[in-house]
Motif scaffolding. Structure first.
Motif, PDB file in Angstrom:
ATOM      1  N   ASN A   1       0.859  -1.183   0.000  1.00  0.00           N
ATOM      2  CA  ASN A   1       0.000   0.000   0.000  1.00  0.00           C
ATOM      3  C   ASN A   1       0.901   1.241   0.000  1.00  0.00           C
ATOM      4  OD1 ASN A   1      -1.770   2.151   0.652  1.00  0.00           O
ATOM      5  ND2 ASN A   1      -3.102   0.803   1.840  1.00  0.00           N
ATOM      6  N   PRO A   2       0.671   2.194  -0.908  1.00  0.00           N
ATOM      7  CA  PRO A   2       1.517   3.397  -0.922  1.00  0.00           C
ATOM      8  C   PRO A   2       1.132   4.443   0.119  1.00  0.00           C
ATOM      9  CG  PRO A   2      -0.107   3.517  -2.681  1.00  0.00           C
ATOM     10  CD  PRO A   2      -0.287   2.183  -2.038  1.00  0.00           C
ATOM     11  N   ASP A   3      -0.025   4.262   0.781  1.00  0.00           N
ATOM     12  CA  ASP A   3      -0.539   5.277   1.710  1.00  0.00           C
ATOM     13  C   ASP A   3      -0.049   5.005   3.134  1.00  0.00           C
ATOM     14  OD1 ASP A   3      -1.933   7.317   2.943  1.00  0.00           O
ATOM     15  OD2 ASP A   3      -3.846   6.227   2.957  1.00  0.00           O
ATOM     16  N   ILE A   4       1.209   5.331   3.401  1.00  0.00           N
ATOM     17  CA  ILE A   4       1.764   5.069   4.730  1.00  0.00           C
ATOM     18  C   ILE A   4       1.117   5.964   5.783  1.00  0.00           C
ATOM     19  CG2 ILE A   4       3.721   6.668   4.501  1.00  0.00           C
ATOM     20  CD1 ILE A   4       5.407   4.508   5.985  1.00  0.00           C
ATOM     21  N   ILE A   5       0.654   7.149   5.392  1.00  0.00           N
ATOM     22  CA  ILE A   5      -0.031   8.027   6.352  1.00  0.00           C
ATOM     23  C   ILE A   5      -1.291   7.344   6.872  1.00  0.00           C
ATOM     24  CG2 ILE A   5      -1.237  10.225   6.687  1.00  0.00           C
ATOM     25  CD1 ILE A   5       0.569  11.448   4.555  1.00  0.00           C
ATOM     26  N   GLY A   6      -2.130   6.881   5.955  1.00  0.00           N
ATOM     27  CA  GLY A   6      -3.383   6.242   6.349  1.00  0.00           C
ATOM     28  C   GLY A   6      -3.160   4.979   7.146  1.00  0.00           C
ATOM     29  N   VAL A   7      -2.194   4.176   6.733  1.00  0.00           N
ATOM     30  CA  VAL A   7      -1.918   2.922   7.438  1.00  0.00           C
ATOM     31  C   VAL A   7      -1.454   3.192   8.864  1.00  0.00           C
ATOM     32  CG1 VAL A   7      -0.323   0.944   7.502  1.00  0.00           C
ATOM     33  CG2 VAL A   7      -1.509   1.532   5.372  1.00  0.00           C
ATOM     34  N   GLU A   8      -0.572   4.170   9.043  1.00  0.00           N
ATOM     35  CA  GLU A   8      -0.076   4.469  10.397  1.00  0.00           C
ATOM     36  C   GLU A   8      -1.148   5.115  11.268  1.00  0.00           C
ATOM     37  OE1 GLU A   8       4.682   5.062  10.203  1.00  0.00           O
ATOM     38  OE2 GLU A   8       3.524   6.672   9.286  1.00  0.00           O
ATOM     39  N   ILE A   9      -1.961   5.984  10.691  1.00  0.00           N
ATOM     40  CA  ILE A   9      -3.044   6.606  11.467  1.00  0.00           C
ATOM     41  C   ILE A   9      -4.068   5.550  11.896  1.00  0.00           C
ATOM     42  CG2 ILE A   9      -5.016   8.191  11.327  1.00  0.00           C
ATOM     43  CD1 ILE A   9      -2.408   9.635  11.734  1.00  0.00           C
ATOM     44  N   GLY A  10      -4.452   4.696  10.954  1.00  0.00           N
ATOM     45  CA  GLY A  10      -5.391   3.633  11.295  1.00  0.00           C
ATOM     46  C   GLY A  10      -4.852   2.720  12.375  1.00  0.00           C
ATOM     47  N   ALA A  11      -3.577   2.350  12.263  1.00  0.00           N
ATOM     48  CA  ALA A  11      -2.955   1.460  13.239  1.00  0.00           C
ATOM     49  C   ALA A  11      -2.920   2.078  14.629  1.00  0.00           C
ATOM     50  CB  ALA A  11      -1.534   1.130  12.786  1.00  0.00           C
ATOM     51  N   ALA A  12      -2.656   3.371  14.697  1.00  0.00           N
ATOM     52  CA  ALA A  12      -2.538   4.046  15.992  1.00  0.00           C
ATOM     53  C   ALA A  12      -3.896   4.277  16.644  1.00  0.00           C
ATOM     54  CB  ALA A  12      -1.802   5.376  15.818  1.00  0.00           C
TER      55      ALA A  12
END
Length: 333
Positions: free
Chosen positions: A180-191
């Motif tokens: 997935n290229p959206d590291i912002i979304g992945v990290e926000i969702g994870a947190a």
């Protein structure tokens, strides 16, 4: 093709991911600060505090020496509590003498700065030391991964080549990795899912049922999406594994330490008592503060996060907070 990987952090998730890598044929050093834990892993091939009754392959090697752990590694996987990552990254920057792929599987926001983990790593690691930073995240309990339960997660990075490299490192017949290229979304969702998981545990501890849980998770996802999009995420990311997927697994299972912490709060225990009982870091507690402050900073409405913040930091009474949430002014979904 075999690679050498250093896993920094020997908690439950770091140990489970190290086990996946060893089973995939990679050479793995796992780093811990604790001499006793190092000896247990190397001698007994166990990590009883975090993953009781599980036996690791003999090939997994533990060390307390950071330089030894990362020597000749092609990839470094960071799996420690969020608020220790900046300090570790500084030590890592002083230790590395070449470029490597940096992976992190931690889930949180830095308490003081509200920054995502990849941002912290980018700030502290020289460009001469990193080939790219990849966030590994998704619906996954360590206790199930070590038992080969089917698991699907995401490798997110601005560098697709590095994401694909991480995908190949971990991919096998029980552990599937998407890029997935959206590291912002992945990290926000994870947190932020950890905040909602605390709320889900509270609801269970109070004895509420599936209706309440479904409402909390759904409206919690709306809050996560609002803040994530404001910070530059793709809204579709929150419909994926690191969004709704991670919410489902974290908000419905006693394996989740955030859920367990919330459950004890719902039963009437004080937060200090809860945290002392856990024996592990509950990321959702510090993330709640960071998300609450971020929401204020960006003028984003996050009533569930605000309610959980009041319980954790203002000693608000749980039932009163829930009553206030339910009686807010009516509005469109």
């Amino acid at each position: 093709m075999s690679s050498k990987v250093a896993v920094l952090g020997a908690g439950s998730w770091g140990s489970a991911l190290a086990n996946v890598l060893v089973e995939n044929g990679h050479q793995v050093n796992i780093w811990t600060r604790e001499e006793k834990q190092k000896n247990e892993i190397n001698t007994n091939h166990t990590n009883e505090h975090y993953l009781p009754e599980f036996k690791f392959p003999d090939e997994l090697v533990a060390t307390t020496d950071l330089k030894q752990a990362v020597m000749n590694a092609e990839a470094i996987l960071v799996v420690i509590p969020t608020n220790g990552i900046r300090q570790l990254a500084r030590k890592l920057n002083d230790t590395l003498d070449r470029k490597v792929t940096i992976i992190h599987a931690s889930k949180g926001l830095e308490r003081e700065t509200h920054k995502r983990i990849s941002v912290i790593l980018n700030e502290e690691l020289s460009a001469k030391k990193t080939e790219g930073i990849v966030a590994l995240s998704g619906p996954s309990h360590a206790e199930e991964v070590i038992n080969h339960d089917l698991t699907t997660i995401t490798a997110a990075s601005l560098n697709l080549e590095r994401a694909k490299f991480v995908q190949k490192l971990f991919l096998n017949d029980y552990f599937r990795v998407y890029t997935n290229p959206d590291i912002i979304g992945v990290e926000i969702g994870a947190a932020l899912k950890n905040i909602i998981a605390i709320g889900a545990g509270v609801i269970a501890g109070l004895g509420y049922g599936d209706n309440a849980k479904a409402g909390l998770v759904t409206r919690g996802l709306a809050e996560i999406s609002r803040l994530g999009v404001e910070m530059g995420a793709d809204p579709l990311t929150f419909m994926g594994l690191s969004g709704v997927g991670d919410l489902i697994v974290t908000c419905t299972s006693p394996h989740s330490r955030n859920w367990r912490a919330g459950h004890q709060l719902g039963e009437g225990k004080a937060i200090k008592t809860v945290l002392s009982n856990m024996g592990m870091v509950v990321e959702g507690v510090s993330t709640t503060q960071a998300a609450f402050e971020l929401a204020k900073e960006h003028a984003i409405e996050m009533p569930i996060t605000e309610a959980i913040y009041d319980v954790l930091y203002n000693d608000a009474e749980v039932k009163q907070v829930i009553s206030h949430l339910m009686q807010r002014e009516g509005k469109a979904e």
